[in-house]
Design an enzyme around this catalytic site. Structure first.
Site, PDB file in Angstrom:
ATOM      1  N   GLY A  49       0.677  -1.331   0.067  1.00 26.57           N
ATOM      2  CA  GLY A  49      -0.014  -0.057   0.050  1.00 26.57           C
ATOM      3  C   GLY A  49       0.822   1.363  -0.172  1.00 26.57           C
ATOM      4  CG  ASP A 108      -7.783  -0.117  11.197  1.00 23.17           C
ATOM      5  OD1 ASP A 108      -8.344   0.922  12.195  1.00 23.17           O
ATOM      6  OD2 ASP A 108      -8.204  -0.868  10.865  1.00 23.17           O
ATOM      7  CG  PHE A 157     -12.201  -0.288   3.756  1.00 26.41           C
ATOM      8  CD1 PHE A 157     -11.563  -1.053   4.780  1.00 26.41           C
ATOM      9  CD2 PHE A 157     -11.954  -0.485   2.268  1.00 26.41           C
ATOM     10  CE1 PHE A 157     -10.556  -1.888   4.259  1.00 26.41           C
ATOM     11  CE2 PHE A 157     -10.673  -1.446   2.108  1.00 26.41           C
ATOM     12  CZ  PHE A 157      -9.952  -1.982   3.025  1.00 26.41           C
ATOM     13  CB  VAL A 158     -10.087   5.229   2.400  1.00 27.37           C
ATOM     14  CG1 VAL A 158     -11.092   6.126   3.039  1.00 27.37           C
ATOM     15  CG2 VAL A 158      -9.078   4.870   3.439  1.00 27.37           C
ATOM     16  CG  ASP A 164      -5.810  -3.739  -0.905  1.00 29.57           C
ATOM     17  OD1 ASP A 164      -5.062  -3.227   0.228  1.00 29.57           O
ATOM     18  OD2 ASP A 164      -5.982  -4.934  -0.970  1.00 29.57           O
ATOM     19  NE  ARG A 170      -2.393  -2.955  -3.329  1.00 27.43           N
ATOM     20  CZ  ARG A 170      -2.440  -3.426  -2.410  1.00 27.43           C
ATOM     21  NH1 ARG A 170      -2.019  -2.433  -1.583  1.00 27.43           N
ATOM     22  NH2 ARG A 170      -2.462  -4.500  -1.903  1.00 27.43           N
TER      23      ARG A 170
HETATM   24  P1  IMP Z   1      -3.329  -2.171  11.160  1.00 28.23           P
HETATM   25  O1  IMP Z   1      -2.384  -3.157  11.538  1.00 28.23           O
HETATM   26  O2  IMP Z   1      -4.473  -2.549  11.651  1.00 28.23           O
HETATM   27  O3  IMP Z   1      -2.906  -0.809  11.638  1.00 28.23           O
HETATM   28  O4  IMP Z   1      -3.540  -2.050   9.770  1.00 28.23           O
HETATM   29  C1  IMP Z   1      -2.604  -1.428   8.652  1.00 28.23           C
HETATM   30  C2  IMP Z   1      -3.108  -1.856   7.321  1.00 28.23           C
HETATM   31  O5  IMP Z   1      -4.396  -2.281   7.238  1.00 28.23           O
HETATM   32  C3  IMP Z   1      -2.741  -0.869   6.358  1.00 28.23           C
HETATM   33  O6  IMP Z   1      -1.624  -0.984   5.866  1.00 28.23           O
HETATM   34  C4  IMP Z   1      -3.835  -1.218   5.237  1.00 28.23           C
HETATM   35  O7  IMP Z   1      -3.238  -2.171   4.581  1.00 28.23           O
HETATM   36  C5  IMP Z   1      -4.823  -1.876   5.942  1.00 28.23           C
HETATM   37  N1  IMP Z   1      -6.063  -0.892   6.174  1.00 28.23           N
HETATM   38  C6  IMP Z   1      -6.462  -0.484   7.255  1.00 28.23           C
HETATM   39  N2  IMP Z   1      -7.638   0.404   7.054  1.00 28.23           N
HETATM   40  C7  IMP Z   1      -7.785   0.499   5.582  1.00 28.23           C
HETATM   41  C8  IMP Z   1      -8.582   1.183   4.730  1.00 28.23           C
HETATM   42  O8  IMP Z   1      -9.568   2.037   5.141  1.00 28.23           O
HETATM   43  N3  IMP Z   1      -8.221   0.822   3.424  1.00 28.23           N
HETATM   44  C9  IMP Z   1      -7.504  -0.076   3.014  1.00 28.23           C
HETATM   45  N4  IMP Z   1      -6.602  -0.655   3.846  1.00 28.23           N
HETATM   46  C10 IMP Z   1      -6.721  -0.608   4.964  1.00 28.23           C
END
Ligand code: IMP
Length: 188
Positions: A49, A108, A157-158, A164, A170
């Protein structure tokens, strides 16, 4: 069906235009240029990403930098974190003694960045900081520090600009919010 027809079916609205994204990169690049002055940071992109953001960001940084990538996965079903972080592909650079800047598209829960930060620190980096384009705070499950971010976002969700849904979208130049019904269909 053309790509454009397909996209209008899944995007609810645009959240950030190309110009908005460019402004965020310029502003973060300026701040990073000041903070890393005289250093040679290793900029680590989280695959996949972060690729678009990283390439735009480093070109706004007026410092001598090196780039490497790490592929770490935490998403099990495309829209919700599994909580388990896996290292899929490692760095090729020795990080000991280095000032490392991890670049990620969105944070996230924070589990991915926490995992990366801890791993890089364990390997003897001098410093490890995180720079994310989007900071989604609603589901944060860790206290990982996010030193730099472009903008906060709500719990939606973006997609686009590297982000993606099921490995698609992407390559949109803007960032849009996915229609809730698209997520609901997937969850069924
Ligand atoms: P975390 O480990 O929960 O912080 O997740 C991070 C990863 O979740 C990011 O690198 C994204 O790949 C994915 N992610 C979290 N929210 C979104 C979203 O809204 N759109 C797309 N990917 C997301």
């Amino acid at each position: 069906m053309s790509k454009r027809d397909n996209i209008s079916k899944i995007i609810d609205h645009k959240l950030f235009t190309e110009d908005d994204i460019q402004q965020m990169c310029v502003s973060l690049g300026k701040q990073l240029t000041e903070d890393y002055a005289g250093k040679k940071p290793l900029v680590v992109g989280a695959l996949k990403g972060a690729i678009f953001f990283l390439t735009d960001l480093v070109r706004e940084m007026d410092v001598e930098e090196e780039i490497d990538f790490m592929d770490v996965s935490s998403y099990g079903n495309s829209f919700e974190s599994t909580g388990n972080v896996r290292l899929i592909s490692d760095l090729s650079t020795d990080v000991s003694g280095r000032d490392v800047l991890i670049v990620e598209d969105i944070v996230d829960t924070g589990l991915t960045l926490q995992y990366m930060k801890e791993l890089i620190l364990q390997r003897g980096a001098n410093s490890v900081k995180c720079c994310v384009l989007l900071n989604k705070e609603a589901n944060r499950a860790t206290d990982v520090e996010i030193e730099y971010y472009g903008s906060k976002v709500g719990n939606e969700f973006v997609v686009g600009y590297g982000l993606d849904f099921k490995n698609c979208y992407r390559n949109l130049r803007y960032i849009g919010v996915l229609k809730p019904e698209v997520i609901a269909q997937t969850a069924e």
